[in-house]
Design a protein around this motif. Structure first.
Motif, PDB file in Angstrom:
ATOM      1  N   ALA A 157       0.845  -1.201   0.000  1.00  9.82           N
ATOM      2  CA  ALA A 157       0.000   0.000   0.000  1.00  9.82           C
ATOM      3  C   ALA A 157       0.881   1.251   0.000  1.00  9.82           C
ATOM      4  O   ALA A 157       1.988   1.248   0.558  1.00  9.82           O
ATOM      5  CB  ALA A 157      -0.899   0.000   1.235  1.00  9.82           C
ATOM      6  N   TRP A 158       0.402   2.321  -0.594  1.00 10.41           N
ATOM      7  CA  TRP A 158       1.222   3.522  -0.760  1.00 10.41           C
ATOM      8  C   TRP A 158       1.753   4.041   0.569  1.00 10.41           C
ATOM      9  O   TRP A 158       2.874   4.552   0.656  1.00 10.41           O
ATOM     10  CB  TRP A 158       0.413   4.615  -1.462  1.00 10.41           C
ATOM     11  CG  TRP A 158      -0.757   5.131  -0.660  1.00 10.41           C
ATOM     12  CD1 TRP A 158      -2.031   4.677  -0.702  1.00 10.41           C
ATOM     13  CD2 TRP A 158      -0.728   6.194   0.312  1.00 10.41           C
ATOM     14  NE1 TRP A 158      -2.814   5.377   0.183  1.00 10.41           N
ATOM     15  CE2 TRP A 158      -2.044   6.323   0.814  1.00 10.41           C
ATOM     16  CE3 TRP A 158       0.263   7.040   0.799  1.00 10.41           C
ATOM     17  CZ2 TRP A 158      -2.382   7.255   1.781  1.00 10.41           C
ATOM     18  CZ3 TRP A 158      -0.070   7.979   1.768  1.00 10.41           C
ATOM     19  CH2 TRP A 158      -1.384   8.071   2.238  1.00 10.41           C
ATOM     20  N   TYR A 159       0.987   3.871   1.643  1.00 10.03           N
ATOM     21  CA  TYR A 159       1.388   4.430   2.935  1.00 10.03           C
ATOM     22  C   TYR A 159       2.422   3.559   3.660  1.00 10.03           C
ATOM     23  O   TYR A 159       2.887   3.931   4.746  1.00 10.03           O
ATOM     24  CB  TYR A 159       0.180   4.650   3.836  1.00 10.03           C
ATOM     25  CG  TYR A 159      -0.727   3.436   3.990  1.00 10.03           C
ATOM     26  CD1 TYR A 159      -0.429   2.421   4.901  1.00 10.03           C
ATOM     27  CD2 TYR A 159      -1.870   3.296   3.201  1.00 10.03           C
ATOM     28  CE1 TYR A 159      -1.244   1.332   5.035  1.00 10.03           C
ATOM     29  CE2 TYR A 159      -2.686   2.201   3.331  1.00 10.03           C
ATOM     30  CZ  TYR A 159      -2.383   1.223   4.252  1.00 10.03           C
ATOM     31  OH  TYR A 159      -3.196   0.113   4.368  1.00 10.03           O
ATOM     32  N   GLU A 160       2.800   2.413   3.075  1.00  9.21           N
ATOM     33  CA  GLU A 160       3.840   1.572   3.681  1.00  9.21           C
ATOM     34  C   GLU A 160       5.112   1.507   2.825  1.00  9.21           C
ATOM     35  O   GLU A 160       6.006   0.723   3.084  1.00  9.21           O
ATOM     36  CB  GLU A 160       3.312   0.156   3.928  1.00  9.21           C
ATOM     37  CG  GLU A 160       2.296   0.105   5.056  1.00  9.21           C
ATOM     38  CD  GLU A 160       2.098  -1.301   5.585  1.00  9.21           C
ATOM     39  OE1 GLU A 160       2.577  -2.258   4.942  1.00  9.21           O
ATOM     40  OE2 GLU A 160       1.472  -1.441   6.641  1.00  9.21           O
ATOM     41  N   THR A 161       5.197   2.375   1.804  1.00  9.89           N
ATOM     42  CA  THR A 161       6.415   2.441   0.998  1.00  9.89           C
ATOM     43  C   THR A 161       7.454   3.289   1.739  1.00  9.89           C
ATOM     44  O   THR A 161       7.111   4.074   2.627  1.00  9.89           O
ATOM     45  CB  THR A 161       6.133   3.081  -0.378  1.00  9.89           C
ATOM     46  OG1 THR A 161       5.654   4.415  -0.180  1.00  9.89           O
ATOM     47  CG2 THR A 161       5.088   2.275  -1.136  1.00  9.89           C
ATOM     48  N   SER A 177       9.027   5.924   0.874  1.00  7.56           N
ATOM     49  CA  SER A 177       8.809   7.375   0.743  1.00  7.56           C
ATOM     50  C   SER A 177       7.675   7.854   1.662  1.00  7.56           C
ATOM     51  O   SER A 177       7.674   8.990   2.122  1.00  7.56           O
ATOM     52  CB  SER A 177       8.488   7.729  -0.700  1.00  7.56           C
ATOM     53  OG  SER A 177       7.333   7.049  -1.144  1.00  7.56           O
TER      54      SER A 177
END
Length: 351
Positions: A345-349, A351
């Protein structure tokens, strides 16, 4: 035994060299029980804990310590007098083990590595392995009632879990390794100092066993030996049928992925950030995963050979995109069937 129990990774207390710090199997399993992060039977995530749990089932049902049961019912009938799961080793085995080193030049040795849970990695082959190899091949041919039961052996050699027939699968405990039309089954093993590979090819009656007593380049050398052996003695010239597919369709796999063999509820979760890989597709439709590299350290280039199926443009290994009910690619299956790579998920990358 197919590594689909859904457990997260847990490495606390897994390796010690002081016998006073070693835990009995039952105590280790209680003290180090991992969370389940996948539904059982659906997603492979290689699990030492799961194998340890299976060993404990043997212990409970038989009423004997796991290492004693294996010695009496496997090693003794096969004449494997110098094989053991006991740790530390029994007195009669003490003269035989090799010392283990962190690398090929460092002294002194690390010391005897005590692995927990023992059933998952504490098998010591102090001398030759061939009695088991010979028995396995002979058992398949003759169906003798002694040694390993036919039903048990067939389960060890038979596909038990896989995502697609286009990729190697997990058997029972063993997993498949393919090269040049050869379908090996076997297993690699790793401690700190010792690294081994054991492969059988039933059709050709081949057995390959390699063991290192220092870390060195074992992780690269093992697959390189299998590749070189197969290419020399079983040359293979089949050309992949690479397919043309729309660029928009190919980009469905693009994104950030992480291994299913990971932790979610303990401090190892921090390692997920550095273990993620980025999947990209260039303008020519060539797929790249930044941390999927060949033995020379080059990033592999993948091309389409079927629906959601890619193959290394310079080799034979493949990967397969697994879609959810909505048609989105959520995981990638690779040639090692004991693990997959899951979209992050984007929030665990990082960045």
């Amino acid at each position: 035994m197919t590594h689909t129990g859904g457990f997260e990774e847990e490495i606390r207390d897994i390796l010690v060299t002081d016998p006073k710090m070693a835990m009995p199997l039952r105590e280790f399993l209680i003290e180090n029980q991992p969370q389940r992060i996948f539904p059982p039977g659906e997603v492979p995530a290689y699990s030492n804990y799961g194998v340890g749990l299976a060993g404990y089932v043997v212990q409970r049902v038989s009423g004997k310590p796991f290492e004693q049961y294996v010695a009496e019912h496997i090693f003794l009938p096969l004449g494997m007098k110098h094989s053991s799961f006991k740790q530390p080793l029994a007195e009669e085995h003490l003269p035989f083990p090799s010392d283990g080193y962190r690398n090929s030049t460092e002294k002194p040795a690390i010391g005897f590595e005590i692995f927990s849970p023992g059933p998952a990695g504490e098998f010591r082959q102090l001398r030759r392995t061939w009695p088991f190899c010979a028995s396995a091949f002979e058992r398949r041919r003759s169906g003798r009632p002694e040694d390993i039961e036919t039903e048990t052996l067939n389960a060890m050699w038979t596909r038990q879990f896989g995502t697609t027939e286009a990729l190697p699968a997990i058997c029972m405990g063993f997993y498949q390794t393919w090269r040049n039309g050869l379908h090996f089954i076997g297993h690699d093993g790793d401690l700190i100092a010792f690294h081994s590979m054991f492969l059988l090819e039933p059709k050709e009656k081949l057995a390959i066993f390699i063991s290192f007593n220092s870390a060195g380049s074992a992780s690269k050398t093992r697959p390189e030996i299998v590749t070189a052996f197969a290419d020399r003695y079983y040359p293979y010239s089949q050309t992949p049928d690479f397919q043309k597919t729309s660029l928009d369709g190919l980009k469905a796999i693009a994104g950030t992925y992480q291994s299913t063999r990971r932790s979610e509820s303990n401090r190892l979760k921090l390692g997920n950030l550095v273990g993620q890989g980025e999947v990209t597709v260039d303008k020519d439709g060539v797929l790249k995963v930044d941390d999927f590299k060949d033995l020379r350290g080059h990033v592999r280039q993948w091309k389409v050979v079927g629906k959601d199926l890619w193959q290394d443009a310079q080799g034979q290994i493949r990967m397969f995109g697994i879609r959810d009910g909505a048609g989105k690619i959520v995981r990638i299956a690779v040639s090692f069937a004991g693990v997959q790579f899951e979209r992050v998920a984007w929030y665990e990358t990082p960045s």
